[in-house]
Design an enzyme around this catalytic site. Structure first.
Site, short mmCIF file in Angstrom:
data_model
loop_
_atom_site.label_atom_id
_atom_site.label_comp_id
_atom_site.label_asym_id
_atom_site.label_seq_id
_atom_site.Cartn_x
_atom_site.Cartn_y
_atom_site.Cartn_z
N HIS A 7 8.11 -26.79 -0.62
CA HIS A 7 7.46 -27.84 -1.41
C HIS A 7 6.33 -27.27 -2.26
CE1 HIS A 7 9.80 -30.62 1.02
NE2 HIS A 7 9.55 -29.77 2.00
N LYS A 29 -13.12 1.81 -1.65
CA LYS A 29 -14.08 2.07 -0.57
C LYS A 29 -15.26 2.89 -1.11
CE LYS A 29 -11.00 1.99 3.48
NZ LYS A 29 -10.49 2.69 4.66
N GLU A 35 0.82 -1.23 0.00
CA GLU A 35 0.00 0.00 0.00
C GLU A 35 0.85 1.26 0.00
OE1 GLU A 35 -4.25 -1.18 2.09
OE2 GLU A 35 -3.07 0.42 2.98
#
Ligand code: PA5
Length: 457
Positions: A311, A426, A282
């Site tokens: 793995h 938002k 951010e």
């Protein structure tokens, strides 16, 4: 004290994909200037290691006496990730599953940082409102996820007939926002988030300190750790871990290392890597420079867990494109160890190399082997070494990466403290949810959707 090993980043050791000491030397004056500038500009987070946090301990005394079984934190992003990271690092990933006496009598700590109905609903179903403290954390006081969870949790408390003053705490902006308004009107206990400290830099404000103190984290030691590191980040470039992290990562980014992997060899540190992921993403992912040039910049942070991801991811890290810089988190003392039994399968010699050794020896050998393989393959990698995982070292870790982020912002010439891309999402949510004042945006979204070619199965 945290130790930093930058050897695996050096061109002198790994070849063309590294950073040369010569480059570092020639950029020393510039980096020294950036270090000085950050300390002079004093963004809010740089003040936090020097603050006295006794007032938090004092204000929480009555809440400690209520003997809650559970603390429920409602917040998201910067209002959640530092708390989750510190809970797991200090208390361990199994903390919430331990019986109360093994938690030294402290409550469990839940942070459901998503509005997934299952995630929220099942948790409320599990908890007893009579024995739960709800801490609502939102700097803006307007984030949809936190607001929705607050309304649900409040109704849950009200339906149980408990005193809201006893069961609710708000942590928010000192003046602005709906939480402040409600808190003022109802006499809810509130803590301030300093306006000049952004969400992802706020773990050492009440955002992290209040819930963590409720579960017995030594918040003074956490802040002291940050202070130890703050002093280290005042040093000149070549002795300054934050400056070396920022410089090497941004140098390598400009050479095509678009991804920064944080490879935690400790499950308790996995969410510390998650905290870093938000901070780096951010803060540095920006469209414009400070002088308004369009750059679409930013290095993508990735979290990996050792040995699990050996793995899953390491094949790619070793043989895939040269587009990553890797940071290994190595722990010297896990606070526990397990010996692999000696007197078992005595007839099978294939397993002799493990017998009598410990899991700590194995995880450390695997971590170092992976670091060696990656650097042998000419890929840049560094190590952050935790002598142990405690408040002091976690505080140091938070600060070194916050300061490195500020310096990386200088190198990229962007503002690391804003998040216009998050705000855009938002606002679109408000529009889609029919919030007053967002009608125009809702209309724009509708017409955009109308123009889109439909390609569905
Ligand atoms: O770092 C940030 O600024 C964001 O991640 C915010 O913390 C997040 O969006 C939550 O915002 P708020 O605390 O205002 O509810």
């Amino acid at each position: 004290m945290l130790k930093f090993d930058f050897s695996g980043l050096l061109k002198e050791n790994i070849g063309e994909h590294g950073v040369s000491l010569e480059n570092m030397k020639s950029d020393t004056d510039l980096m020294d200037r950036y270090i000085e500038e950050v300390w002079q500009e004093a963004p809010g987070f740089t003040r936090l290691p020097y603050e006295d946090v006794s007032y938090i301990e004092e204000a929480l005394k009555p809440f400690k006496e209520y003997n809650f079984d559970d603390v429920l934190v409602l917040g998201i992003g910067g209002s959640a990730l530092g708390t989750i990271a510190t809970r797991d690092a200090i208390k361990g990933v199994y903390y919430n599953g331990l019986p109360k006496d093994e938690r030294d009598g402290y409550p469990r700590l839940w942070v459901p940082d998503n509005v997934d109905p299952y995630y929220v609903g099942k948790l409320l179903h599990m908890l007893n409102p009579q024995k739960t403290l709800v801490i609502v954390i939102s700097k803006s006081g307007r984030t949809a996820e936190t607001a929705a969870e607050y309304l649900i949790a409040r109704k849950w408390l009200e339906d149980a007939g408990v005193s809201l003053k006893k069961h609710l705490i708000f942590i928010t902006d000192p003046e602005k926002g709906v939480l402040r308004k409600i808190g003022n009107a109802e006499g809810i206990t509130m803590f301030d988030i300093p306006p000049d400290v952004g969400g992802r830099f706020s773990v050492l404000t009440p955002v992290g300190l209040v819930p963590l103190y409720m579960v017995g984290v030594d918040i003074k030691a956490l802040v002291d750790g940050a202070k130890t590191m703050a002093e280290r980040t005042k040093k000149p470039f070549m002795e300054n871990p934050a400056a070396l992290i920022a410089y090497t990562h941004m140098y390598l980014f400009k050479k095509g290392k678009n991804m920064a992997v944080m490879f935690a060899y400790s499950n308790n540190l996995a969410n510390v890597a998650d905290w870093y992921r938000q901070l780096w993403a951010e803060s540095l992912g920006k469209r414009y420079t400070l002088d308004g040039r369009e750059v679409f910049t930013g290095q993508t942070p990735i979290k990996a867990i050792g040995t699990t991801d050996q793995h899953s991811q390491v094949q790619l890290y070793n043989e895939g494109p040269f587009d990553k810089v890797i940071t290994f988190l190595r722990v010297e003392d896990f606070g526990i160890d397990i010996q692999i039994p000696k007197d078992i399968h005595e007839d099978i010699t294939d397993l002799d190399y493990l017998k009598g050794k410990t899991l700590k020896e194995l995880i450390l050998a695997e971590q170092f082997a992976t670091y060696l393989a990656i650097t042998d393959n000419g890929r840049p990698a560094m190590q952050v070494i935790f002598p142990k995982i405690d408040e002091e070292h976690i505080g140091q870790f938070f600060f070194v990466y916050e300061f490195a982020t500020a310096l990386a912002g200088k190198i990229l010439n962007i503002n690391p403290y804003d998040q216009p891309g998050v705000e855009a999402g938002k606002n679109a949510t408000y529009a889609l949810m029919g919030r007053e004042g967002y009608e125009k945006l809702a209309q724009q979204i509708k017409s955009r959707l109308g123009e889109m070619k439909v390609f569905e199965l």
